[in-house]
Scaffold this active site. Structure first.
Site, mmCIF file in Angstrom:
data_model
loop_
_atom_site.group_PDB
_atom_site.id
_atom_site.type_symbol
_atom_site.label_atom_id
_atom_site.label_comp_id
_atom_site.label_asym_id
_atom_site.label_seq_id
_atom_site.Cartn_x
_atom_site.Cartn_y
_atom_site.Cartn_z
ATOM 1 C CG ASP A 5 -3.019 6.731 7.118
ATOM 2 O OD1 ASP A 5 -3.199 7.279 6.025
ATOM 3 O OD2 ASP A 5 -3.321 5.536 7.337
ATOM 4 C CE1 TYR A 55 -12.869 5.408 8.724
ATOM 5 C CE2 TYR A 55 -10.561 5.649 8.129
ATOM 6 C CZ TYR A 55 -11.890 5.898 7.880
ATOM 7 O OH TYR A 55 -12.246 6.634 6.779
ATOM 8 C CG LEU A 56 -7.297 5.722 16.054
ATOM 9 C CD1 LEU A 56 -6.619 6.552 17.139
ATOM 10 C CD2 LEU A 56 -6.242 4.996 15.219
ATOM 11 C CG HIS A 106 -0.953 9.959 -1.303
ATOM 12 N ND1 HIS A 106 -1.342 10.978 -0.453
ATOM 13 C CD2 HIS A 106 -1.253 8.810 -0.659
ATOM 14 C CE1 HIS A 106 -1.824 10.454 0.656
ATOM 15 N NE2 HIS A 106 -1.795 9.144 0.567
ATOM 16 C CG ASP A 107 -4.915 8.372 -0.996
ATOM 17 O OD1 ASP A 107 -4.199 7.402 -1.314
ATOM 18 O OD2 ASP A 107 -5.051 8.763 0.184
ATOM 19 N NE ARG A 125 -2.174 12.163 5.223
ATOM 20 C CZ ARG A 125 -2.502 10.874 5.077
ATOM 21 N NH1 ARG A 125 -1.816 9.934 5.694
ATOM 22 N NH2 ARG A 125 -3.523 10.526 4.321
ATOM 23 C CD GLU A 177 -6.310 9.959 5.365
ATOM 24 O OE1 GLU A 177 -6.637 9.719 4.196
ATOM 25 O OE2 GLU A 177 -6.096 9.057 6.169
ATOM 26 C CG ASP A 227 -1.903 1.160 1.225
ATOM 27 O OD1 ASP A 227 -2.077 1.796 0.165
ATOM 28 O OD2 ASP A 227 -2.474 1.458 2.302
ATOM 29 C CD GLU A 280 -11.715 -1.416 15.865
ATOM 30 O OE1 GLU A 280 -11.362 -1.878 16.966
ATOM 31 O OE2 GLU A 280 -10.969 -0.742 15.151
HETATM 32 C C1 NOJ Z 1 -4.879 6.784 3.731
HETATM 33 C C2 NOJ Z 1 -3.759 6.970 2.782
HETATM 34 O O1 NOJ Z 1 -3.801 8.276 2.274
HETATM 35 C C3 NOJ Z 1 -3.907 5.937 1.693
HETATM 36 O O2 NOJ Z 1 -2.952 6.131 0.681
HETATM 37 C C4 NOJ Z 1 -3.805 4.572 2.301
HETATM 38 O O3 NOJ Z 1 -4.026 3.595 1.307
HETATM 39 C C5 NOJ Z 1 -4.816 4.406 3.432
HETATM 40 N N1 NOJ Z 1 -4.775 5.522 4.350
HETATM 41 C C6 NOJ Z 1 -4.549 3.151 4.211
HETATM 42 O O4 NOJ Z 1 -3.356 3.302 4.937
#
Ligand code: NOJ
Ligand code: CA
Length: 558
Positions: free
Chosen positions: A208, A212-213, A315-316, A206, A250, A67, A215
């Site tokens: 990430d 979702y930490l 980047h996404d 940042r 994020e 990933d 549940e």
């Molecule tokens: C968010 C990131 O921006 C993304 O690139 C990644 O695939 C997911 N988090 C999972 O880590």
């Protein structure tokens, strides 16, 4: 012990211009086809020359790279392809010497399944501390209300582990098991990681995938109170030892939920403005300001020390998770003619191709990025209008090597082209021979030079980072006008979202007698009177006007 950051103003992030890059994609110093920290160091002058003030590095840690490094197998080291931890320190010090801040990633929702914690967890008995680092279940029926994020690849948020003989929970790829924040030892380890990088001197992190930490069954497992409590602990651990550092959330959520990640100024300093981003594209395509003004009206106030992170691309994929079904259909139609341009719930394209390579549209969107309240974040390569490659898998099409020159491999690497981590872009319109830094540096009218100019102008006016925003009514909805204001400095921004000329009459009551001065050319416009203020803008044009006291009116012509 309190360690000062690299800057004296603790609120430095409010005036920053952030540049997002992946070390692998930027510059390759040892010609193995993969960018590295030594290569990045050689490009620091390029970044200071562009005028950005802070580098945000995408994940560079040891990882199986399934990933793009968001699957971490060791939090406290550097992936050998990019260099050593010593190289990182050298890079960080070199950046600081040039007055650049550095942000890195803190990816704590999940690890790689190759992380030693997961390997230990799956072989340890249920209930043991090692096993409890992750979220396990005998069935895949818990937390049914949690949505699937990577809809193209994942069918469930649970995967069966044959070694553990149990299901483990993952919000992203199945090779990214979620850490268990109900286990206090997980937080202890996270704080060790935080200290490790802050001790080295990084200025920001940042966070990430932060919603979702934790549940809980019967909820959608997003934005839970327990998750906010965890973030508060991270923030307290930062404040306890360090000054002038920053954490950025994020949280791809509606405005009201993103707001909670600022807490009472005791969670994150910054959060991305995810809801705004797709609506900028929608407003442009519909030639109507309403998608933008609506979402800004829904954007709550944030604590004084906090700041929005504004971005056009990253980047996404251009995520469409936070728009309605109708809006999503519209966006797919408007911006992804080829189904290859789509991934999960979004569009995997760069800024310039999304704008059909129309320079005016690219400039207009950047003018919004630079003049809206918050800190602008640029994605590497967008400053030269780089293209993408929709034939590459996942989101790799927007992660191709930086195009430095018309030389072999775009000047990114001297390696055999077959060895590059990704092919460079080669087609006649977007290829490196047409679009590269060197050519644009030598061309006064290039996009690169335009960006440099805009960044320099923006930096002269703290009102952009710190001031208030007020939209002005104008009958013509193709025109968007707003006032930015801070400590008596008032700036009027006007944007034409349409592809043809547009007239507008702006209600500038309250500004009578003032003199609008166009900020790029320092040209005086007609003074404001009690009548509606008339402007006419060409296709996709924008104006930034500083509203100055009209000395001639006050003192007469001397
Ligand atoms: C968010 C990131 O921006 C993304 O690139 C990644 O695939 C997911 N988090 C999972 O880590
Ligand atoms: Ca290399």
């Amino acid at each position: 012990m309190r360690k000062p950051g690299s800057v004296s103003d603790p609120l430095w992030y409010k005036d920053a211009i952030i540049y997002e890059l992946h070390v692998k994609a930027f510059a390759d110093s040892n010609n193995d086809g993969i960018g590295d920290f030594r290569g990045l160091m050689q490009k620091l002058d390029y970044l200071t020359d562009l005028g950005v003030t802070c580098i945000w590095l995408l994940p560079f840690f040891p990882s199986p790279l399934r990933d793009d490094g968001y699957d971490i197998s060791d939090y406290m080291n550097v992936h050998p392809s990019y260099g050593t931890i010593n190289d990182f320190q050298l890079f960080l010090d070199a950046a600081h010497e040039r007055g650049l801040q550095v942000m890195i990633e803190l990816v704590i929702n999940h690890t790689s399944d190759q992380h030693p914690w997961f390997q230990a967890a799956r072989t340890s008995p249920p209930g043991s501390p090692a096993r409890e680092f992750y979220v396990w279940s005998d069935s895949d029926q818990l937390y049914k209300d949690a949505r699937i994020i990577f809809t193209d690849t994942e069918k469930s948020n649970w995967s069966w582990d044959p070694v553990a003989q149990a299901y483990y929970w993952h919000r992203f790829f199945s090779h990214q098991p979620d850490l268990n924040f109900d286990n206090p030892r997980v937080m202890e380890e996270v704080i060790k990681v935080l200290h490790f990088w802050l001790d080295m001197g990084v200025d920001g992190l940042r966070l990430d995938a932060i919603p979702y930490l934790v549940e809980r069954d019967g909820t959608n497992c997003e934005n839970l109170a327990e998750t906010h409590a965890a973030i508060k602990k991270i923030r307290a651990a930062l404040d306890e030892r360090y000054e002038g550092r920053m954490i950025l959330a994020e949280a791809n959520q509606p405005p009201i939920n993103v707001r909670d990640y600022f807490g009472d100024g005791d969670e994150c300093h910054m959060a991305f403005h995810f809801p705004l981003m797709p609506r900028i594209y929608m407003a442009l395509s519909q030639e109507d300001r309403q998608p933008i003004t609506d979402i800004m009206a829904q954007t709550p106030e944030i604590p004084e020390i906090c700041q929005w992170g504004m971005f056009l691309r990253n980047h996404d994929e251009l995520t469409l998770e936070m728009v309605t079904g109708d809006e999503r259909d519209y966006m797919y139609l408007a911006y992804s003619a080829d189904p290859r341009m789509r991934i999960n719930v979004g569009i995997r394209r760069r800024l310039a191709p999304l704008m059909d390579n129309n320079r005016r549209r690219i400039e207009l969107l950047n003018s919004l990025l630079f003049s809206f309240p918050g800190t602008p974040i640029l994605y590497y390569g967008d400053e030269i209008g780089m293209g993408d490659n929709i034939y590459l898998g996942d989101r790799n099409g927007v992660r191709t090597p930086m195009q430095w020159s018309g030389d072999r491999n775009a000047g990114f690497s001297r390696a055999n082209p077959a060895r590059l981590y990704s092919p460079v872009i080669m087609d006649p319109v977007w290829g490196y021979e047409a679009i590269n830094v060197e050519a644009q540096q030598g061309d006064p009218s290039s996009l690169l030079n335009w960006m440099r100019n805009m960044i320099a102008l923006r930096k002269l006016f703290p009102v952009f980072g710190r001031g208030t925003l007020r939209f002005l009514g104008a009958l013509n909805r193709k025109i968007m006008a707003y006032i930015r204001e801070l400590d008596g400095v008032q700036i009027l921004c006007v944007a034409n979202l349409s592809h043809v000329w547009q007239p507008a009459e702006l209600d500038l009551s309250g500004f009578e007698g003032m003199l609008p001065v166009e900020m790029l050319g320092y040209v005086e416009f007609p003074a404001v009177t009690s009548a509606p203020y008339r402007v006419t803008l060409g296709p996709y044009e924008f104006l930034w006007l500083e509203l100055q006291q009209n000395m001639a009116a006050t003192y007469g012509n001397l």
